[in-house]
Motif scaffolding. Sequence first.
Motif, mmCIF file in Angstrom:
data_model
loop_
_atom_site.group_PDB
_atom_site.id
_atom_site.type_symbol
_atom_site.label_atom_id
_atom_site.label_comp_id
_atom_site.label_asym_id
_atom_site.label_seq_id
_atom_site.Cartn_x
_atom_site.Cartn_y
_atom_site.Cartn_z
ATOM 1 N N ASN A 93 7.453 -0.095 13.261
ATOM 2 C CA ASN A 93 6.767 0.738 12.268
ATOM 3 C C ASN A 93 7.595 0.896 10.991
ATOM 4 O OD1 ASN A 93 4.518 1.185 13.872
ATOM 5 N ND2 ASN A 93 5.414 3.003 14.847
ATOM 6 N N GLY A 120 4.884 -0.520 9.160
ATOM 7 C CA GLY A 120 3.999 0.640 9.209
ATOM 8 C C GLY A 120 3.730 1.206 7.826
ATOM 9 N N THR A 121 3.688 2.537 7.742
ATOM 10 C CA THR A 121 3.473 3.225 6.469
ATOM 11 C C THR A 121 4.451 4.388 6.374
ATOM 12 O OG1 THR A 121 1.774 4.645 7.454
ATOM 13 C CG2 THR A 121 1.017 2.614 6.372
ATOM 14 N N GLN A 177 9.474 3.768 5.249
ATOM 15 C CA GLN A 177 9.104 2.346 5.319
ATOM 16 C C GLN A 177 9.025 1.747 3.919
ATOM 17 O OE1 GLN A 177 5.901 1.087 4.361
ATOM 18 N NE2 GLN A 177 6.042 -1.000 5.204
ATOM 19 N N ALA A 178 8.470 2.492 2.943
ATOM 20 C CA ALA A 178 8.347 1.984 1.580
ATOM 21 C C ALA A 178 9.721 1.775 0.946
ATOM 22 C CB ALA A 178 7.517 2.950 0.735
ATOM 23 N N SER A 222 4.881 -9.738 1.441
ATOM 24 C CA SER A 222 3.511 -9.222 1.535
ATOM 25 C C SER A 222 2.591 -10.218 2.214
ATOM 26 C CB SER A 222 2.995 -8.896 0.131
ATOM 27 O OG SER A 222 1.673 -8.421 0.172
ATOM 28 N N SER A 249 3.903 -4.931 3.821
ATOM 29 C CA SER A 249 3.468 -4.277 2.597
ATOM 30 C C SER A 249 3.721 -2.775 2.701
ATOM 31 C CB SER A 249 1.985 -4.555 2.340
ATOM 32 O OG SER A 249 1.213 -4.079 3.427
ATOM 33 N N ILE A 250 3.420 -2.048 1.627
ATOM 34 C CA ILE A 250 3.640 -0.604 1.616
ATOM 35 C C ILE A 250 2.365 0.096 1.153
ATOM 36 C CG2 ILE A 250 6.107 -0.873 1.171
ATOM 37 C CD1 ILE A 250 5.629 -0.176 -1.736
ATOM 38 N N ASP A 251 2.339 1.408 1.317
ATOM 39 C CA ASP A 251 1.187 2.212 0.920
ATOM 40 C C ASP A 251 0.878 2.008 -0.566
ATOM 41 O OD1 ASP A 251 -0.659 4.650 1.571
ATOM 42 O OD2 ASP A 251 0.387 5.173 -0.305
ATOM 43 N N ASN A 252 -0.387 1.836 -0.905
ATOM 44 C CA ASN A 252 -0.787 1.523 -2.277
ATOM 45 C C ASN A 252 -0.399 2.616 -3.273
ATOM 46 O OD1 ASN A 252 -1.853 -1.036 -1.919
ATOM 47 N ND2 ASN A 252 -3.884 -0.270 -1.361
ATOM 48 N N ARG A 279 3.315 2.425 -3.826
ATOM 49 C CA ARG A 279 3.612 1.199 -4.574
ATOM 50 C C ARG A 279 3.230 1.341 -6.047
ATOM 51 N NH1 ARG A 279 0.753 -2.837 -6.317
ATOM 52 N NH2 ARG A 279 -1.109 -2.127 -5.229
#
Length: 554
Positions: free
Chosen positions: A6, A10-11, A15-16, A53, A58-61, A64
């Motif tokens: 995660n 994950g998110t 994580q980002a 990506s 990837s990460i939460d929009n 980002r």
Amino acid sequence: MEWLYNLFFGTGIAQAVLVISLVITIGILLGKIRICGISLGVTWILFVGIAMSHFGMSIDNEIRHFAQEFGLILFVFSIGLQVGPSFFSSFKHGGMQLVGCAVAIVLLGVATAGVLHLVTGVPVPTMVGILSGAVTNTPGLGAAQQAYADTTGYNDPSIALGYAVAYPLGVVGIILTLIVLRFALRVRFEEEDKALAALSQEQKLADKFSIEFTNELLEGRTVEYVRDLINRQFVISRVMHADGTLTMADGETKLHLGDRLRTICQTEDTEAVTAFLGHAVEMSDEEWGHNVPNATLISRRILITRPEINGKKFSDLRLRTKYGITLTRVNRAGVDLLPYQGLELQVGDRVMVVGPEKSVNKVADVLGNSLKKLDHPNLVTIFVGIALGVLLGSIPLLNVPQPVKLGLAGGPLILAILIGRFGPHFHLVTYTTMSANLMLREVGIALFLACVGLGAGEGFVDAVAGGGYRWIGYGAVITVLPLLLVGVFARLVLKMNYYTLMGMVAGSMTDPPALAYANGVAGNDMPAVGYSTVYPVVMFLRVLTAQIFILFAM
């Protein structure tokens, strides 16, 4: 081990931060790789973000998008502060010719992209991305993305895809164009060196001779007064008084009848200077006492910190004439420049001065040299400037049919330029040390590129396989055609020195690798002078034209 999975796929905030940090780290390490002396630098961050990506990392929009826009703001604002002091002075005197050529390159590039859009049917957002990549201008990419999002309400990943595809050949294409211009125009470096010597107004004080001072009308006058009166460039380095004492001379040294003067000037001025001051006498170097304690020459790098020096030329200050010193280098924003008499100075420039210690100290007082004034960046000015820049960028200027705004790229950039140029008039401390400015700029561009890559990676392979490979050719045309046309015109019609031409071309593309190549070929600082002259205006135009292309072609 689900927590570890995660953390990467994950998110959430952790994580980002982890993913963005990994993208930036790997990208910077890859940026150190050079092929034939050429590197893509921090642009590798974009490609690493696309790759991660594509494979699902990837990460939460929302996160980002915030990191991407804030990174862009930091980047363009720090650039604006750096170029602000020289932005308006670029339009003066000889710089106007260079700026005009660079502006022509920018506009021809935009026109070429417009024609390619009409002929090929490539969507406007994609073509603007190709344009930004072809001219190796990342702020233009950010401005285009932000303008498109403001106009439509959503992001188009094809802008970043076009940029990523066109960028590598853009870097190589600029250097190849310089090589083509060199051989097509039959440039000979021997002739360029002669032209460079004529261009530089820095006088070489060659003849050394001795004069006995006998002009009664000038009794008790200072060296500076005498220089102003005769209106010839010469240096009195030492004075032997009638009692035999020997001192180093500067602009404030008073001359008395019977003094013997160690004088240096151009050969053609020797007779006039001698007749004006007195008559020539024979004295050996030993008689002039090279071992006099205060005769030792020193070199010192002096920091320009006095606001009133900003924008003035070396010829206006007359440092050599007044103090008998020699200027060997000017370092501006990490670039060494040739200190010719027409070069305009900026606060934050570092000037290498060689001369007697007393004279060098006086020059330091004239220029400022106060590290305390510049050592610590003023965060209040930076963040107030960013806030005002965002406000400026949010003001609707036109409605065609959507409100046209300067946006989060244009607003902070314009305000930073204005603060950088006029801030000292309002007692704002706007200068940041080069290391601090580079830190802001590099952190900003790294965040921006990482987030752009993470947002564009999902459709990258499909876009290239579905015809995106043609974008490479479109980008090559946008890169090469304007450079060839303006380069030939500047050389054949304007008779521009090839060294300066290389710097102008590199500056018109805001491309450091091209500048490094030009400096290596030239072996002098003229490419850097041309680059720094056009850079401020070009950076502003690249951001502005990218937005206009998006807004008026929708």
